[in-house]
Design a protein around this motif. Structure first.
Motif, PDB file in Angstrom:
ATOM      1  N   VAL B  25       0.841  -1.199   0.000  1.00  0.00           N
ATOM      2  CA  VAL B  25       0.000   0.000   0.000  1.00  0.00           C
ATOM      3  C   VAL B  25       0.878   1.251   0.000  1.00  0.00           C
ATOM      4  N   HIS B  26       1.911   1.234   0.844  1.00  0.00           N
ATOM      5  CA  HIS B  26       2.820   2.381   0.911  1.00  0.00           C
ATOM      6  C   HIS B  26       3.517   2.628  -0.417  1.00  0.00           C
ATOM      7  N   ALA B  27       3.849   1.541  -1.098  1.00  0.00           N
ATOM      8  CA  ALA B  27       4.602   1.671  -2.341  1.00  0.00           C
ATOM      9  C   ALA B  27       3.691   1.982  -3.522  1.00  0.00           C
ATOM     10  N   GLY B  28       2.380   1.998  -3.294  1.00  0.00           N
ATOM     11  CA  GLY B  28       1.477   2.287  -4.386  1.00  0.00           C
ATOM     12  C   GLY B  28       1.144   1.064  -5.229  1.00  0.00           C
ATOM     13  N   GLY B  29       1.668  -0.084  -4.856  1.00  0.00           N
ATOM     14  CA  GLY B  29       1.365  -1.324  -5.576  1.00  0.00           C
ATOM     15  C   GLY B  29      -0.097  -1.719  -5.417  1.00  0.00           C
ATOM     16  N   LEU B  30      -0.737  -1.184  -4.405  1.00  0.00           N
ATOM     17  CA  LEU B  30      -2.163  -1.413  -4.176  1.00  0.00           C
ATOM     18  C   LEU B  30      -2.840  -0.059  -3.958  1.00  0.00           C
ATOM     19  N   PRO B  31      -3.318   0.564  -5.036  1.00  0.00           N
ATOM     20  CA  PRO B  31      -3.936   1.885  -4.911  1.00  0.00           C
ATOM     21  C   PRO B  31      -5.252   1.816  -4.160  1.00  0.00           C
ATOM     22  N   ALA B  32      -5.708   2.956  -3.695  1.00  0.00           N
ATOM     23  CA  ALA B  32      -6.982   3.037  -2.985  1.00  0.00           C
ATOM     24  C   ALA B  32      -8.100   2.465  -3.838  1.00  0.00           C
ATOM     25  N   GLY B  33      -8.912   1.601  -3.236  1.00  0.00           N
ATOM     26  CA  GLY B  33     -10.019   0.987  -3.951  1.00  0.00           C
ATOM     27  C   GLY B  33      -9.677  -0.372  -4.534  1.00  0.00           C
ATOM     28  N   ALA B  34      -8.404  -0.682  -4.642  1.00  0.00           N
ATOM     29  CA  ALA B  34      -7.989  -1.975  -5.203  1.00  0.00           C
ATOM     30  C   ALA B  34      -8.486  -3.114  -4.320  1.00  0.00           C
ATOM     31  N   ARG B  35      -8.932  -4.174  -4.968  1.00  0.00           N
ATOM     32  CA  ARG B  35      -9.461  -5.300  -4.215  1.00  0.00           C
ATOM     33  C   ARG B  35      -8.384  -6.340  -3.954  1.00  0.00           C
ATOM     34  N   LEU B  36      -8.349  -6.823  -2.730  1.00  0.00           N
ATOM     35  CA  LEU B  36      -7.397  -7.878  -2.367  1.00  0.00           C
ATOM     36  C   LEU B  36      -8.043  -9.239  -2.594  1.00  0.00           C
ATOM     37  N   PRO B  37      -7.226 -10.289  -2.685  1.00  0.00           N
ATOM     38  CA  PRO B  37      -7.772 -11.636  -2.899  1.00  0.00           C
ATOM     39  C   PRO B  37      -8.649 -12.035  -1.714  1.00  0.00           C
ATOM     40  N   PRO B  38      -9.667 -12.878  -1.962  1.00  0.00           N
ATOM     41  CA  PRO B  38     -10.461 -13.419  -0.861  1.00  0.00           C
ATOM     42  C   PRO B  38      -9.573 -14.140   0.131  1.00  0.00           C
ATOM     43  N   ILE B  39      -9.979 -14.121   1.387  1.00  0.00           N
ATOM     44  CA  ILE B  39      -9.182 -14.727   2.440  1.00  0.00           C
ATOM     45  C   ILE B  39      -8.802 -16.164   2.131  1.00  0.00           C
ATOM     46  N   LEU B  60      -4.992  -4.782   9.610  1.00  0.00           N
ATOM     47  CA  LEU B  60      -4.815  -3.659   8.684  1.00  0.00           C
ATOM     48  C   LEU B  60      -6.100  -2.835   8.570  1.00  0.00           C
ATOM     49  N   GLU B  61      -7.232  -3.515   8.757  1.00  0.00           N
ATOM     50  CA  GLU B  61      -8.496  -2.769   8.735  1.00  0.00           C
ATOM     51  C   GLU B  61      -8.607  -1.909  10.002  1.00  0.00           C
ATOM     52  N   ASP B  62      -8.244  -2.496  11.136  1.00  0.00           N
ATOM     53  CA  ASP B  62      -8.285  -1.737  12.390  1.00  0.00           C
ATOM     54  C   ASP B  62      -7.388  -0.503  12.299  1.00  0.00           C
ATOM     55  N   ALA B  63      -6.298  -0.627  11.543  1.00  0.00           N
ATOM     56  CA  ALA B  63      -5.361   0.493  11.414  1.00  0.00           C
ATOM     57  C   ALA B  63      -5.829   1.487  10.358  1.00  0.00           C
ATOM     58  N   GLY B  64      -6.930   1.154   9.652  1.00  0.00           N
ATOM     59  CA  GLY B  64      -7.478   2.099   8.696  1.00  0.00           C
ATOM     60  C   GLY B  64      -6.972   1.963   7.273  1.00  0.00           C
ATOM     61  N   TRP B  65      -6.186   0.919   7.004  1.00  0.00           N
ATOM     62  CA  TRP B  65      -5.624   0.774   5.660  1.00  0.00           C
ATOM     63  C   TRP B  65      -6.546   0.006   4.726  1.00  0.00           C
ATOM     64  N   LEU B  66      -7.359  -0.876   5.282  1.00  0.00           N
ATOM     65  CA  LEU B  66      -8.247  -1.696   4.454  1.00  0.00           C
ATOM     66  C   LEU B  66      -9.688  -1.521   4.922  1.00  0.00           C
ATOM     67  N   VAL B  67     -10.612  -1.907   4.051  1.00  0.00           N
ATOM     68  CA  VAL B  67     -12.025  -1.929   4.388  1.00  0.00           C
ATOM     69  C   VAL B  67     -12.597  -3.259   3.925  1.00  0.00           C
ATOM     70  N   VAL B  76      -8.538  -1.712  -0.487  1.00  0.00           N
ATOM     71  CA  VAL B  76      -7.706  -0.663   0.106  1.00  0.00           C
ATOM     72  C   VAL B  76      -8.589   0.539   0.395  1.00  0.00           C
ATOM     73  N   ALA B  77      -8.510   1.053   1.613  1.00  0.00           N
ATOM     74  CA  ALA B  77      -9.352   2.167   2.025  1.00  0.00           C
ATOM     75  C   ALA B  77      -9.094   3.388   1.155  1.00  0.00           C
ATOM     76  N   GLU B  78     -10.152   4.171   0.938  1.00  0.00           N
ATOM     77  CA  GLU B  78     -10.015   5.373   0.113  1.00  0.00           C
ATOM     78  C   GLU B  78      -9.086   6.386   0.777  1.00  0.00           C
ATOM     79  N   GLY B  79      -9.157   6.435   2.096  1.00  0.00           N
ATOM     80  CA  GLY B  79      -8.325   7.395   2.807  1.00  0.00           C
ATOM     81  C   GLY B  79      -6.883   6.943   3.004  1.00  0.00           C
ATOM     82  N   ALA B  80      -6.558   5.780   2.469  1.00  0.00           N
ATOM     83  CA  ALA B  80      -5.210   5.248   2.665  1.00  0.00           C
ATOM     84  C   ALA B  80      -4.192   6.090   1.908  1.00  0.00           C
TER      85      ALA B  80
END
Lengths: 123, 123
Positions: B25-39, B60-67, B76-80
């Motif tokens: 997420v920090h590196a931009g490899g996962l932009p805001a709104g990008a969907r991660l694989p199912p668990i 990561l959701e508790d930290a606000g990075w994912l939704v 990836v959270a929009e506010g990330a």
DNA sequence: CTTCTTGTATCGTTGATCTGACACAAATAT
DNA sequence: ATATTTGTGTCAGATCAACGATACAAGAAG
């Protein structure tokens, strides 16, 4: 000895200590022959059990970075040499760190920048 | 998804995964709104239990990075937003990485050089 | 509406680690 | 030679994480 254990880090304390000591050796903060604190003393300073420090020392000794002798303490092995890094890269790194500090960036910001640059695949 | 679990690393798998995803997420490899694989799918790919991936996602959701939304997946959270790094430092980092690659140095060598430079106290 | 997908939660078992304490061995100091 | 220092080894108890499995809930898809 600038080492400390982060209780919030799920990484086992012995591993945190092992990595920090190895980083010190690599960075030259602990030159060959330098003596490390006695197991019990370092354990008391860090607030961990003696066995935890002993494991970190033992693993680093198994890897060839340290040499331990009963009664004689634990020292950095004579053959301990920092990993091969091109001098030009080291110079660039020092310039980057100096510039980053002038801009008020801390170590975490520097590492984040490096991680981002490393994440970009080479063209 | 360039993530993998190192069985030789004592760091708990859920923590290894959490750090790698955060770095993405920090590196931009996962932009805001990008969907991660199912668990379950990511767990199968990595060879770990579903609960392990679930914990990494949850932290990561508790930290606000994912939704996360049931049935809707984890994104990836929009506010990330990547942590604040001076652009000049980012530019220097990219130049350093590019030069290091020309010299045949790998990522580990680059990080070692940065660690050494950071270990030197500022004058 | 029905079915599928996906995240959430729980259970018991297993394995790894930390701890505190203790005894022992070898080198050093007096 | 004796006492101290220091590394090594062991033990039982406690905590934590991983695993596999299962069940449930909420949104998406048909």
């Amino acid at each position: 000895m600038h080492v400390r254990i982060d209780d919030g880090d799920p990484t086992p304390p012995y591993e945190q200590l092992r990595r920090q000591l190895l980083a010190l050796v690599h960075a030259g903060g602990l030159p060959a022959g330098a003596r490390l604190p006695p197991i019990r003393q370092l354990a008391a300073d860090l607030g961990v059990a003696a066995g935890t420090v002993a494991r970190a020392y033992r693993e680093l000794e198994d890897a060839g970075w340290l040499v331990s002798r009963r009664g004689g303490g634990t020292r950095v092995a004579e053959g301990a040499v920092a990993p091969q890094v091109p001098p030009a890269v080291l110079t660039l790194a020092e310039e980057l760190v100096q510039r980053a500090r002038e801009l008020g960036a801390d170590a975490a910001a520097v590492r984040a920048a490096i991680d981002r640059a490393l994440a970009r695949p080479e063209p």
